[in-house]
Design a protein around this motif. Structure first.
Motif, PDB file in Angstrom:
ATOM      1  N   ILE A   1      -1.901   3.528  10.322  1.00 25.69           N
ATOM      2  CA  ILE A   1      -2.160   4.101   8.713  1.00 25.69           C
ATOM      3  C   ILE A   1      -0.872   4.082   8.266  1.00 25.69           C
ATOM      4  O   ILE A   1       0.195   4.388   8.713  1.00 25.69           O
ATOM      5  CB  ILE A   1      -2.735   5.487   9.312  1.00 25.69           C
ATOM      6  CG1 ILE A   1      -3.547   6.165   8.064  1.00 25.69           C
ATOM      7  CG2 ILE A   1      -1.787   6.768   9.805  1.00 25.69           C
ATOM      8  CD1 ILE A   1      -4.370   7.471   8.153  1.00 25.69           C
ATOM      9  N   VAL A   2      -1.099   4.281   6.848  1.00 24.27           N
ATOM     10  CA  VAL A   2      -0.033   4.346   5.908  1.00 24.27           C
ATOM     11  C   VAL A   2       0.118   5.613   5.403  1.00 24.27           C
ATOM     12  O   VAL A   2      -0.728   5.935   4.904  1.00 24.27           O
ATOM     13  CB  VAL A   2      -0.271   3.167   4.531  1.00 24.27           C
ATOM     14  CG1 VAL A   2       0.983   3.270   3.637  1.00 24.27           C
ATOM     15  CG2 VAL A   2      -0.365   1.764   5.171  1.00 24.27           C
TER      16      VAL A   2
ATOM     17  N   THR B   1      -2.421   6.630   2.186  1.00 26.15           N
ATOM     18  CA  THR B   1      -3.889   6.549   2.371  1.00 26.15           C
ATOM     19  C   THR B   1      -4.696   7.849   2.046  1.00 26.15           C
ATOM     20  O   THR B   1      -4.294   9.069   2.306  1.00 26.15           O
ATOM     21  CB  THR B   1      -4.064   6.466   4.061  1.00 26.15           C
ATOM     22  OG1 THR B   1      -3.295   5.210   4.492  1.00 26.15           O
ATOM     23  CG2 THR B   1      -5.356   6.457   4.366  1.00 26.15           C
TER      24      THR B   1
ATOM     25  N   ALA C   1       3.371   0.853   7.920  1.00 17.27           N
ATOM     26  CA  ALA C   1       2.437   1.458   8.671  1.00 17.27           C
ATOM     27  C   ALA C   1       2.737   2.114   9.682  1.00 17.27           C
ATOM     28  O   ALA C   1       3.517   1.501  10.450  1.00 17.27           O
ATOM     29  CB  ALA C   1       1.179   0.725   8.847  1.00 17.27           C
TER      30      ALA C   1
ATOM     31  N   THR D   1       0.708  -1.176   0.051  1.00 19.05           N
ATOM     32  CA  THR D   1      -0.141   0.103   0.070  1.00 19.05           C
ATOM     33  C   THR D   1       0.799   1.232  -0.056  1.00 19.05           C
ATOM     34  O   THR D   1       1.903   1.505   0.689  1.00 19.05           O
ATOM     35  CB  THR D   1      -0.898   0.069   1.146  1.00 19.05           C
ATOM     36  OG1 THR D   1      -1.645  -1.250   1.380  1.00 19.05           O
ATOM     37  CG2 THR D   1      -1.837   1.365   1.324  1.00 19.05           C
TER      38      THR D   1
ATOM     39  N   ASN E   1       3.493  -3.046   4.727  1.00 18.12           N
ATOM     40  CA  ASN E   1       3.383  -1.553   4.153  1.00 18.12           C
ATOM     41  C   ASN E   1       3.999  -0.535   4.889  1.00 18.12           C
ATOM     42  O   ASN E   1       3.823   0.546   4.664  1.00 18.12           O
ATOM     43  CB  ASN E   1       1.964  -1.352   3.909  1.00 18.12           C
ATOM     44  CG  ASN E   1       1.224  -1.253   5.122  1.00 18.12           C
ATOM     45  OD1 ASN E   1       1.511  -1.235   6.271  1.00 18.12           O
ATOM     46  ND2 ASN E   1      -0.150  -1.369   5.087  1.00 18.12           N
TER      47      ASN E   1
ATOM     48  N   GLY F   1      -0.812  -3.597  11.048  1.00 18.08           N
ATOM     49  CA  GLY F   1      -0.067  -2.975   9.879  1.00 18.08           C
ATOM     50  C   GLY F   1       0.041  -3.224   8.829  1.00 18.08           C
ATOM     51  O   GLY F   1       1.106  -3.107   8.016  1.00 18.08           O
ATOM     52  N   THR F   2      -0.736  -4.287   8.110  1.00 16.89           N
ATOM     53  CA  THR F   2      -0.305  -4.991   6.984  1.00 16.89           C
ATOM     54  C   THR F   2      -1.853  -4.829   6.186  1.00 16.89           C
ATOM     55  O   THR F   2      -2.885  -4.750   6.449  1.00 16.89           O
ATOM     56  CB  THR F   2      -0.123  -6.332   6.945  1.00 16.89           C
ATOM     57  OG1 THR F   2      -1.141  -6.928   7.706  1.00 16.89           O
ATOM     58  CG2 THR F   2       1.169  -6.638   7.747  1.00 16.89           C
ATOM     59  N   GLU F   3      -1.531  -4.633   4.855  1.00 15.04           N
ATOM     60  CA  GLU F   3      -2.714  -4.722   3.796  1.00 15.04           C
ATOM     61  C   GLU F   3      -2.317  -5.656   2.707  1.00 15.04           C
ATOM     62  O   GLU F   3      -1.361  -5.841   2.020  1.00 15.04           O
ATOM     63  CB  GLU F   3      -2.713  -3.326   3.235  1.00 15.04           C
ATOM     64  CG  GLU F   3      -3.876  -2.997   2.275  1.00 15.04           C
ATOM     65  CD  GLU F   3      -5.121  -2.520   3.036  1.00 15.04           C
ATOM     66  OE1 GLU F   3      -4.858  -2.401   4.143  1.00 15.04           O
ATOM     67  OE2 GLU F   3      -6.016  -2.612   2.457  1.00 15.04           O
TER      68      GLU F   3
ATOM     69  N   ARG G   1      -5.089   3.009  -0.305  1.00 18.99           N
ATOM     70  CA  ARG G   1      -5.956   2.784   0.557  1.00 18.99           C
ATOM     71  C   ARG G   1      -6.982   3.807   0.581  1.00 18.99           C
ATOM     72  O   ARG G   1      -6.367   5.108   1.213  1.00 18.99           O
ATOM     73  CB  ARG G   1      -5.483   2.375   2.027  1.00 18.99           C
ATOM     74  CG  ARG G   1      -6.569   2.127   3.082  1.00 18.99           C
ATOM     75  CD  ARG G   1      -7.132   0.725   2.604  1.00 18.99           C
ATOM     76  NE  ARG G   1      -7.552   0.216   3.747  1.00 18.99           N
ATOM     77  CZ  ARG G   1      -8.850   0.383   4.366  1.00 18.99           C
ATOM     78  NH1 ARG G   1      -9.518   1.397   3.570  1.00 18.99           N
ATOM     79  NH2 ARG G   1      -9.303  -0.254   5.416  1.00 18.99           N
TER      80      ARG G   1
ATOM     81  N   THR H   1      -6.764   1.966   9.150  1.00 18.29           N
ATOM     82  CA  THR H   1      -6.996   1.581   7.694  1.00 18.29           C
ATOM     83  C   THR H   1      -5.643   0.816   7.189  1.00 18.29           C
ATOM     84  O   THR H   1      -5.865   0.169   6.073  1.00 18.29           O
ATOM     85  CB  THR H   1      -7.002   3.101   7.169  1.00 18.29           C
ATOM     86  OG1 THR H   1      -5.919   3.862   7.294  1.00 18.29           O
ATOM     87  CG2 THR H   1      -8.234   3.868   7.300  1.00 18.29           C
ATOM     88  N   ALA H   2      -4.736   0.569   8.198  1.00 17.66           N
ATOM     89  CA  ALA H   2      -3.405   0.151   7.649  1.00 17.66           C
ATOM     90  C   ALA H   2      -3.863  -1.544   7.732  1.00 17.66           C
ATOM     91  O   ALA H   2      -3.081  -2.256   6.975  1.00 17.66           O
ATOM     92  CB  ALA H   2      -2.316   0.283   8.373  1.00 17.66           C
TER      93      ALA H   2
END
Length: 277
Positions: A95-96, A18, A91, A15, A89, A82-84, A45, A77-78
């Motif tokens: 959040i990224v 955001t 984060a 990602t 990613n 902390g992964t997407e 994202r 949102t991450a």
């Protein structure tokens, strides 16, 4: 009913940032499905929130509430741990980054006023701090009350102000949650003053259609020149809903170019050496 509409980066891809989308008058989260999917396809994202409801009373308090809503919207949102899409990613705090607030119409006014207020307060801003903003279809002082439509305007009149894109006109017409006549509502003067006088010290991409009757193009030029890191992009033939008009593919490409440039410390990744057009 969820408070947000989410668009995820493709599974397995890192990602890249955001984007929190803030709709304007009369719009719903569904209004930005096409844009959200397009930005997400480029591994961003995207989370779309509800349009803000800011009136003439207690602007500071309402902007603070709006800021709290955006902070809450960014939380988590991450993805889990902390992964997407199962990929690390980078984060930070769930959040990224980079984090970009993208607002349209009064959503853009609220974003500009919020970030500007944080930068001029003198104290470290609280809540989620964006790394940049995209401001689309900013209403001007003279037309912010919807004068281009008028109290007796029809739905077709409002659609003509908004867009010439048949698909977007159909989406707005078919969405029973869209508030018809919203562009005829008065925009608080205090919000207009705060947004157009914003001294936000974050990179800003300002988007306006040259056929938008609600925009004050001269004021937008002054606003862009007054900001330390702003770019004003005019969309030829674009109406008020510049993010969703006929030129939506080119507008989305302009936004992605801005996002990629932001990731590269505002150094453009592509430079034109020579061109005959």
């Amino acid at each position: 009913m969820t408070e947000y509409t989410d668009h995820h980066a493709p599974e397995g891809l890192r990602t890249r940032g955001t984007v929190i989308v803030v709709p304007g008058r009369g719009e719903t989260r569904d209004t930005y499905t096409r844009l959200g999917r397009r930005l997400a396809a480029d591994a961003y994202r995207v989370r779309v929130v509800d349009a803000p409801d800011i009136d003439a009373d207690d602007l500071d308090g309402q902007l603070a509430d709006f800021g709290a809503r955006l902070t809450a919207a960014g939380d988590g949102t991450a993805g889990e741990n902390g992964t997407e899409g199962g990929t690390d990613n980078g984060a930070e705090g769930g959040i990224v980054r980079p984090v970009v607030f993208l607002g349209a119409d009064t959503g853009a006014l609220a974003v500009a006023a919020l970030v500007g207020a944080s930068d001029t307060a003198g104290d470290a801003p609280t809540g989620l701090r964006p790394d940049a903003v995209v401001l689309a279809g900013l209403p001007g002082h003279a037309t912010g009350a919807g004068g281009a439509i008028g109290a007796a305007g029809t739905w077709d009149d409002e659609l003509d102000v908004r867009t010439s894109c048949p698909a977007h006109r159909g989406r707005l017409t078919d969405d029973t949650q869209v508030r018809r006549g919203a562009l005829g509502e008065t925009v608080p003067e205090a919000l207009l003053v705060a947004a157009h006088g914003s001294e936000a010290d974050v990179p800003a991409l300002i988007l306006v259609g040259d056929a938008d009757p609600l925009a004050d193009h001269d004021a937008l030029v002054r606003t862009a020149k007054s900001l330390p890191r702003a770019r004003l992009s005019t969309v030829r033939g674009g109406h008020h809903d510049v993010l969703n008009d006929l030129q939506h593919r080119s507008v989305a490409a302009e936004i992605v170019t801005f996002l990629e440039t932001l990731r590269n410390e505002l150094v453009p990744l592509i430079a034109v050496e020579t061109s005959d057009w």
